[in-house]
Design an enzyme around this catalytic site. Structure first.
Site, short mmCIF file in Angstrom:
data_model
loop_
_atom_site.label_atom_id
_atom_site.label_comp_id
_atom_site.label_asym_id
_atom_site.label_seq_id
_atom_site.Cartn_x
_atom_site.Cartn_y
_atom_site.Cartn_z
N SER A 239 9.29 -23.67 3.12
CA SER A 239 9.61 -23.96 4.97
C SER A 239 10.74 -25.20 5.12
O SER A 239 10.79 -25.52 3.88
CB SER A 239 8.75 -23.77 6.05
OG SER A 239 7.87 -25.20 5.86
N LYS A 240 11.46 -24.89 6.24
CA LYS A 240 11.77 -25.89 6.70
C LYS A 240 11.85 -27.57 5.74
O LYS A 240 12.26 -28.29 5.53
CB LYS A 240 12.38 -26.23 8.15
CG LYS A 240 13.83 -25.82 8.53
CD LYS A 240 13.40 -26.44 10.20
CE LYS A 240 14.91 -25.79 10.24
NZ LYS A 240 15.50 -25.03 11.85
N ARG A 241 10.34 -27.81 5.95
CA ARG A 241 10.87 -29.21 5.52
C ARG A 241 10.23 -29.56 4.89
O ARG A 241 9.97 -30.01 3.44
CB ARG A 241 8.86 -29.30 6.56
CG ARG A 241 7.65 -28.79 5.81
CD ARG A 241 6.33 -29.15 6.40
NE ARG A 241 5.36 -27.97 5.63
CZ ARG A 241 4.49 -27.79 5.26
NH1 ARG A 241 4.46 -29.30 3.92
NH2 ARG A 241 3.80 -27.24 4.64
N HIS A 242 10.32 -28.36 3.73
CA HIS A 242 10.29 -28.63 1.91
C HIS A 242 11.58 -29.04 1.78
O HIS A 242 11.82 -29.12 -0.06
CB HIS A 242 10.43 -27.01 1.48
CG HIS A 242 8.27 -27.35 1.42
ND1 HIS A 242 7.96 -26.01 1.71
CD2 HIS A 242 7.23 -27.70 1.40
CE1 HIS A 242 6.52 -26.12 1.98
NE2 HIS A 242 6.81 -27.05 0.88
N GLY A 243 12.75 -28.91 2.59
CA GLY A 243 14.44 -29.11 2.50
C GLY A 243 15.10 -28.71 2.27
O GLY A 243 15.92 -28.99 2.59
#
Ligand code: GLU
Length: 466
Positions: A239-243
Site C-alpha cells: 500500500s501507499k505507506r510502503h513507499g
C-alpha cells in the site's frame, strides 16, 4: 490433438495506475510466452464504463512500455466487443445453459438470506420457469450445475476444488444489455486463442465460474496459474505507506526499467540463487509452475542492489539524460559548462549509486558556483600552516596531468615531500573543492571538476581572509 500454440495475455482493468503487481503479472505472461515460443497479448478490460478512464488506459500503456513489456499484437479493448459478448450469451440461452431471470432486487435479497442460512448459493426460480411477459425487465443468468465439483488444476497453487452448489448462477447480461465481467473474460480469452491465463490470485474464485462457462460453451478451458500478490516489506498488502506501488513511482524514484524487470521477475520466482539475469536468461528459465505459492515481499535493499548493477552497466549518455530530468524537476540548472561533461561525470560518480536520484545527489558539488561557501569544518581546518601547504599543492595540481593515477601519485608524493600524512591537507582540500557535504575521494573530486575549476576553487579559498 496437437497442442495449441501458447497465447498468454495481460488483462488490466483501466481504473487507476499500473500497480507493480499488475506489471509483474504482465511480465510473467510475456516471459512464459517467450519461454514457449508463443505470443503475449494485451486486453484492456474496460467493460465497466463507470470505473474505466482514458487516463488509466494511458497510464497502463505508458507503464508497460517503460518497463519494456509490450504485447505482440495490437491491444484488444473489451468494451468494443460488447456485441460479440451479447451474441455469445444468446448462444448459451438457446442451448439451455442460461436463462432469463426476472427477480427483483428485493426478492433477490430475501432469497440470498435463505440460501446463506442453508449454506448454498441462490438459485432463481426462473431457472426452470417460462416467463409470461418475456420483455419485462430482466437479466440473463448462467445456468450452473447443481451438483458435482469444478476442479482447477492451478499451475501455481495445484489442485483446487469448488463445490458447484456453492457457485451461484451469475449474471451474464445485465438488464440494460451490458455483458458482465466473467462472461466477457471467457469470450475474449476464447476468441483471442488464449491458452494460458496467468493472473493475480484474487481471481481464483472467478476461475471456477469461468471454467463452468467454458464448459457450457464446449470450449477448451485454458490452463490457469494464479500468482500470489506482492506484499510490502512488513508482509502486509502493498500500500501507499510502503513507499511506492505504481510503476511510474518507481521510475520517478530513479530505478531503471531493466532493473525493474529483473527485480520483478525475481519477485516470487527464482532460478537458483541468481539475482541478476538478462532478459534472454529470464525467458529461457521462466516457467509459471515455478512461481512460489506464498506472497513475495518487496525488498528495497535488493531492488537497490539490482538497480546499482544496471546503473553501472548503463550507457552514460542515457544516464545523463535521466539525471538531467531529475535535476530539472528539482529546479536545478545545469551550467552550460557541465552539460557537455555530464556523461563523463556520471562515469566518474555513479559507482555505488542505487538510483539515478543518488547520481543526481552526487553531482551537487559540481553544480555549485564559485566562490563556494565553505562549511565551518573546512574553515576551521584552514590554519595559516595548511594554507601555505595548500598553496604549494596548488602548484603541483597545476603541473600534473588530470588522470587518476597521476593525481593519486602526486598527492602521495606531495605528502612525502611535506613530511606529513595526507590527513594534514586532504580534508581541507576536499572541503574547498566540494564546499563540504558528501563528496568523493580527492582524485575523483579533482577529475570531476577539471584542472581549471579545481585551481579556481582552491584560489578562492586561499585568497579568503583567514
Ligand atoms: N481485469 C482483471 C483485473 O484487472 C483481470 C482479469 C483477468 O486477468 O482475467 O483484475
Amino acid at each position: 490433438m496437437s497442442p495449441r500454440p501458447v497465447v498468454t495475455r495481460f488483462a488490466p482493468s483501466p481504473t487507476g495506475f499500473l500497480h507493480i503487481g499488475g506489471a509483474r503479472t504482465a511480465l510473467f505472461n510475456q516471459l512464459y510466452a517467450r519461454h514457449t515460443g508463443g505470443r503475449f497479448l494485451l486486453r484492456v478490460e474496460d467493460t465497466d464504463r463507470e470505473r474505466s478512464t482514458e487516463a488509466a488506459v494511458a497510464a497502463i500503456f505508458e507503464g508497460l512500455s517503460w518497463l519494456g513489456v509490450t504485447p505482440d499484437a495490437e491491444p484488444v479493448f473489451q468494451h468494443a466487443r460488447a456485441d460479440r459478448h451479447r451474441e455469445a450469451v444468446m448462444e448459451l440461452l438457446a442451448a439451455g445453459r442460461a436463462y432469463r431471470c426476472y427477480l427483483t432486487v428485493a426478492e433477490l435479497e430475501t432469497m440470498r438470506e435463505a440460501a446463506r442460512a442453508e449454506g448454498r448459493a441462490i438459485r432463481s426460480p426462473w431457472r426452470d420457469r417460462t416467463p409470461n411477459e418475456p420483455d419485462a425487465p430482466h437479466v440473463i443468468r448462467f445456468k450452473g450445475p447443481l451438483e458435482g465439483e469444478t476442479v482447477l488444476n492451478d499451475l501455481v497453487k495445484g489442485e483446487i476444488r469448488f463445490r458447484n452448489i456453492e457457485l451461484d448462477d451469475l449474471v451474464l447480461l445485465r438488464s440494460d444489455g451490458a455483458p458482465t465481467y466473467n462472461l466477457a473474460v471467457v469470450v475474449d480469452d476464447h476468441d483471442m486463442g488464449v491458452t494460458h491465463i496467468i493472473r493475480g490470485d484474487d481471481h481464483v474464485n472467478n476461475a471456477a465460474r469461468q471454467t463452468l462457462i467454458y464448459q457450457a460453451f464446449g470450449w477448451e478451458v485454458p490452463a490457469m496459474g494464479h500468482i500470489p500478490l506482492i506484499h510490502g516489506p512488513d508482509g502486509a498488502k502493498l500500500s501507499k505507506r510502503h513507499g511506492a506501488q505504481a510503476v511510474g513511482e518507481f521510475a520517478d524514484m530513479g530505478y531503471l526499467p531493466e532493473a525493474m524487470r529483473n527485480y520483478l521477475t525475481r519477485l516470487g520466482w527464482g532460478h537458483g540463487d541468481d539475482e541478476i539475469f538478462t532478459d534472454a536468461q529470464a525467458s529461457a528459465w521462466f516457467d509459471v509452475t515455478d512461481v512460489v505459492k506464498s506472497p513475495a515481499r518487496l525488498d528495497w535493499q535488493k531492488l537497490g542492489f539490482i538497480n546499482a548493477h544496471y546503473l553501472k552497466e548503463a550507457d552514460n549518455d542515457r544516464l545523463a539524460a535521466l539525471v538531467t530530468r531529475v535535476l530539472t524537476a528539482r529546479g536545478e540548472t545545469v551550467p552550460a559548462e557541465v552539460v557537455g561533461r555530464l556523461s563523463a561525470l556520471i562515469g566518474l560518480l555513479k559507482e555505488g549509486a542505487k538510483t539515478t536520484l543518488d547520481i543526481a545527489d552526487s553531482l551537487a558539488f559540481v553544480l555549485k558556483t564559485r566562490p563556494l561557501a565553505l562549511d565551518e569544518r573546512t574553515q576551521g581546518l584552514l590554519t595559516p600552516e595548511t594554507r601555505q601547504r595548500l598553496a604549494r599543492l596548488q602548484d603541483q595540481i597545476a603541473a600534473t596531468p588530470f588522470e587518476r593515477e597521476a593525481l593519486e601519485a602526486m598527492i602521495r608524493a606531495f605528502a612525502g615531500t611535506e613530511g606529513v600524512g595526507i590527513g594534514k591537507f586532504g580534508p581541507a582540500l576536499r572541503g574547498i573543492l566540494s564546499g563540504g557535504g558528501v563528496a568523493p575521494d580527492l582524485a575523483t573530486l579533482l577529475l570531476s571538476l577539471g584542472r581549471e575549476e579545481s585551481l579556481a576553487r582552491l584560489n578562492d579559498a586561499l585568497l579568503r581572509e583567514a
